[in-house]
Design a protein around this motif. Structure first.
Motif, PDB file in Angstrom:
ATOM      1  N   GLY A   1       0.881  -1.203   0.325  1.00 30.18           N
ATOM      2  CA  GLY A   1       0.055  -0.182   0.012  1.00 30.18           C
ATOM      3  C   GLY A   1       0.778   1.262   0.031  1.00 30.18           C
ATOM      4  N   GLY A   2       2.030   1.190   0.815  1.00 23.82           N
ATOM      5  CA  GLY A   2       2.878   2.251   0.695  1.00 23.82           C
ATOM      6  C   GLY A   2       3.455   2.680  -0.638  1.00 23.82           C
ATOM      7  N   ALA A   3       3.970   1.269  -1.252  1.00 23.29           N
ATOM      8  CA  ALA A   3       4.538   1.716  -2.613  1.00 23.29           C
ATOM      9  C   ALA A   3       3.448   2.421  -3.511  1.00 23.29           C
ATOM     10  CB  ALA A   3       5.018   0.480  -3.188  1.00 23.29           C
ATOM     11  N   MET A   4       2.407   1.718  -3.328  1.00 22.26           N
ATOM     12  CA  MET A   4       1.182   2.299  -4.141  1.00 22.26           C
ATOM     13  C   MET A   4       0.920   3.937  -4.095  1.00 22.26           C
ATOM     14  SD  MET A   4      -0.274   0.227  -6.319  1.00 22.26           S
ATOM     15  CE  MET A   4      -1.999   0.925  -6.638  1.00 22.26           C
ATOM     16  N   VAL A   5       0.874   4.110  -2.823  1.00 20.02           N
ATOM     17  CA  VAL A   5       0.528   5.566  -2.432  1.00 20.02           C
ATOM     18  C   VAL A   5       1.668   6.551  -2.848  1.00 20.02           C
ATOM     19  CG1 VAL A   5       0.304   7.248  -0.314  1.00 20.02           C
ATOM     20  CG2 VAL A   5      -0.822   5.027  -0.486  1.00 20.02           C
ATOM     21  N   TYR A   6       2.961   6.042  -2.672  1.00 20.96           N
ATOM     22  CA  TYR A   6       3.934   6.923  -2.832  1.00 20.96           C
ATOM     23  C   TYR A   6       4.196   7.251  -4.279  1.00 20.96           C
ATOM     24  CZ  TYR A   6       8.964   8.356  -3.012  1.00 20.96           C
ATOM     25  OH  TYR A   6      10.322   9.009  -3.305  1.00 20.96           O
ATOM     26  N   VAL A   7       3.917   6.284  -5.424  1.00 23.59           N
ATOM     27  CA  VAL A   7       3.929   6.434  -6.628  1.00 23.59           C
ATOM     28  C   VAL A   7       2.874   7.297  -7.066  1.00 23.59           C
ATOM     29  CG1 VAL A   7       3.693   5.307  -8.957  1.00 23.59           C
ATOM     30  CG2 VAL A   7       5.215   4.458  -7.329  1.00 23.59           C
ATOM     31  N   ALA A   8       1.787   7.038  -6.464  1.00 19.78           N
ATOM     32  CA  ALA A   8       0.403   7.726  -7.016  1.00 19.78           C
ATOM     33  C   ALA A   8       0.455   9.295  -6.968  1.00 19.78           C
ATOM     34  CB  ALA A   8      -0.841   7.354  -6.307  1.00 19.78           C
ATOM     35  N   GLU A   9       1.090   9.599  -5.607  1.00 17.94           N
ATOM     36  CA  GLU A   9       1.377  10.932  -5.106  1.00 17.94           C
ATOM     37  C   GLU A   9       2.386  11.725  -5.957  1.00 17.94           C
ATOM     38  OE1 GLU A   9      -0.232  10.651  -0.414  1.00 17.94           O
ATOM     39  OE2 GLU A   9       1.671  10.647  -0.980  1.00 17.94           O
ATOM     40  N   HIS A  10       2.971  11.105  -6.788  1.00 15.35           N
ATOM     41  CA  HIS A  10       4.049  11.600  -7.772  1.00 15.35           C
ATOM     42  C   HIS A  10       3.411  11.383  -9.365  1.00 15.35           C
ATOM     43  CE1 HIS A  10       7.285  10.765  -4.835  1.00 15.35           C
ATOM     44  NE2 HIS A  10       8.115  11.637  -5.563  1.00 15.35           N
TER      45      HIS A  10
END
Length: 552
Positions: free
Chosen positions: A140-149
């Motif tokens: 979930g963290g990786a998804m959020v991190y990329v989505a916020e870029h």
């Protein structure tokens, strides 16, 4: 947004964004590699850590240890989701990768049962639980991190690269284990070779840490912190606010269960079906699944991009519909192309268990403790252990069960009878002879009759369905929540569904098969969930494409 940034996005993914996607993806690949190793060497782990119990129970306990990793994933989502929303995405990345890599490395070093006794399985399960916690915070963290870029009009395209890592991590684990098995031989691999993939994960941990230490915090999280909008209590805000709880319920029960079972059916259940039911040689089955995984991996990005153009719901709902319609026919196709002799025999000479229904027990035993001793139980076990279909026919009360192969009748026996050992030998010999006379293949599928290209094509169909639903659903999930609680709120329902619907798919499917005698009946589980989620998503899920994830 500046004109330069706009031009860069129009031309493709920028250099900065490529770095972000690559760094997040590589770290997640390594975490999935670590997580899937257990299932791929379950037999060897059972011998090492559970040798104090009988082999069947030991193997089952190993699989329960595998399941423990799944069960802990929702709790990891809560623990690390809260940390990610409070402290930051990057910091949480570093913690989860160390926890996963460290526990995986230690599994490779754990002394066996013969050395430290019951402490061995306890230590193994503890390491497995740590892995589950770590993965619960990682994906979930990786998804959020990329989505916020990502730019809002290509968010699913960007996050699809992270989603692809689940398949690539599995592929990497298989790619390490298969050559190692072949190079060392069965005996050396079982004795110590299985530890090598775990021990070398320390190298992957070092690479992952180096990559992630070079990352910056996500721009959305930095903006939120600078404006003082960060949540002071992500858990209380997530689970104490009805509008967010309502979204979590819709996600966890209406959208994500189908995504989980469709993906795990293609990635895991197919391998079991090919090797245990259709008797395809293990290495050949693995190689076909590897080829299909490689061929379908780009589809995660393709379907992510499609959902950026037409919406999340149309793509994943179409995937649910297709999965409900084609899954069972596709598995029938696997039988046709992998073991046509078995298909012909089952059609021309069906097997029937004739018994007093009160003499028959439920043939699912996850803990390996139950004893099936009646003549009906013995007859069913004799057929089920061969991975064959059977149908039931009621007999008068007190009748000794029998196995009918076409017109031939083979008497069963009670396993607690005085002459049970000789009766067992007789039943197996007579059953084997009857099956051979009826055209049933004995032993492995004939390699000359295995149509590998057709099987790979069918595997691609099942894996493509997983790719079709994965990117749109998970991207939609993270778009449902505001930045201040996004890590916590999207991670929990995702891992809850992955654990309880996807992780327990094999056990549930096996239970259905054992109860019905139909090797295809286990597929009713993923098919029914896909159909149900299609209807529920139409009724309750909202479209999220184009959502401004910086608001709220």
């Amino acid at each position: 947004m500046t004109h330069v940034e706009t031009m860069t996005q129009a031309q493709g993914i920028s250099r900065r964004d490529r770095k972000v996607i690559l760094a997040a993806s590589l770290g997640t690949v390594f975490e999935f590699y670590d997580f899937f190793l257990i299932g791929l060497v379950a037999t060897e782990i059972a011998k090492a850590f559970f040798s104090g119990v009988n082999p069947t129970a030991g193997f089952i306990f190993t699989l329960l240890g595998f399941a423990a990793g799944f069960m802990l994933r929702p709790f990891g989502a809560i623990v690390f989701g809260r940390l990610g929303d409070l402290v930051g995405r990057k910091y949480t990345f570093l913690v989860t990768i160390v926890l996963m890599g460290g526990s995986t490395f230690l599994i490779g070093l754990l002394p066996a049962y013969a050395t430290i006794g019951v402490a061995a399985p306890i230590a193994f399960v503890a390491m497995r639980m740590l892995q589950g916690l770590a993965l619960g915070g990682e994906f979930g963290g990786a998804m959020v991190y990329v989505a916020e870029h990502a730019p809002s009009d290509r968010r699913a395209t960007y996050t699809a690269w992270i989603i692809m890592t689940a398949a690539i991590g599995f592929l990497l684990a298989v790619a390490v284990i298969i050559p190692l098995r072949l190079a060392l031989g069965a005996d050396a691999f079982a004795l110590w070779g299985w530890r090598v993939p775990f021990i070398i994960s320390i190298v992957l941990l070092g690479v992952s840490l180096w990559i992630r230490l070079r990352l910056d915090e996500s721009p959305e999280f930095k903006r939120m912190k600078a404006e003082g909008k960060a949540s002071k209590s992500p858990l209380a805000e997530t689970f104490g606010t009805w509008r967010y709880v309502k979204v979590i319920i819709v996600a966890a029960l209406c959208i994500l269960p189908a995504q989980a079972v469709i993906w795990y059916t293609g990635q895991f259940y197919t391998l079991f079906f090919l090797t245990k039911v259709l008797k395809v040689e293990n290495l050949s089955a693995n190689m076909m699944l590897i080829i299909a995984t490689v061929l379908t991996a780009p589809l995660y990005v393709v379907f992510g991009k499609l959902s950026d153009r037409i919406g999340r719901k149309p793509v994943y709902i179409a995937g649910y519909l297709l999965a409900a319609l084609v899954t069972i026919p596709t598995f029938h196709g696997l039988t046709h192309f992998a073991n046509p002799a078995l298909e012909r025999a089952q059609a021309n000479t069906p097997i029937t268990i004739v018994a007093d229904p009160n003499d028959c027990s439920f043939q699912f035993n996850p803990l390996g403790t139950s004893k099936f001793t009646t003549s009906c139980d013995v007859g069913i076990n004799a057929v089920a252990n061969l991975g064959l279909n059977y149908q039931s026919q009621d007999a008068a009360a007190g009748t000794v069960a029998s196995v009918k192969v076409g017109d031939r009748v083979i008497a069963s026996y009670a396993a607690d009878a005085a002459d049970a050992a000789s009766q067992k030998t007789r039943l197996e010999a007579e059953l084997k002879q009857a099956l051979a006379e009826a055209g049933y293949p004995v032993g492995s599928a004939d390699p000359e009759s295995v149509n590998s290209p057709a099987i790979i094509a069918l595997l691609c169909v099942l894996l493509a369905l997983g790719a079709m639903v994965f990117a749109p659903t998970t991207t939609s999930l993270l778009e449902m929540f505001p930045s201040r609680i996004r890590y916590t709120a999207m991670s929990f329902p995702y891992h809850l569904s992955a654990a309880w619907f996807g992780g327990f798919l094999p056990a549930t499917a096996f239970a259905i098969v054992a109860a019905t005698g139909n090797v295809y009946s286990g597929l009713y589980y993923p098919v029914s969930i896909a159909a149900a989620c299609m209807v529920l998503s139409l009724l309750f899920a909202r479209e999220t494409r184009g959502t401004d994830i910086s608001k709220g």
